[in-house]
Design a protein around this motif. Sequence first.
Motif: not given
Length: 88
Positions: A38-39, A44-47, A42
């Motif tokens: 996720w990091k 976006t949205g609901d992690r 990059g």
Amino acid sequence: MFGFIRLILILLVVLTLAYGAVSLYSREVRRAKLKRRWKDKGLTGDRAAFIQRGLRQYDRSFRRKLILLVYIIPLGAIALLVYVINFM
């Protein structure tokens, strides 16, 4: 015979503890990889939803089922030893 049954029951308890530990460790490693992905990308949205979706996929994966070898290998080795000692 009673001693053998007691040995098997103790072995099953120990193997269950080992299975639980390996399972929890493997799940945490998968969770860390999902967070890192996720990091790195990059996104976006609901992690949290991304991580939950990834863990659901992991729960259905073949890798997760391989952890059952914690039971199969030791019990199979004992069965093989009993067979070899008694019938060969």
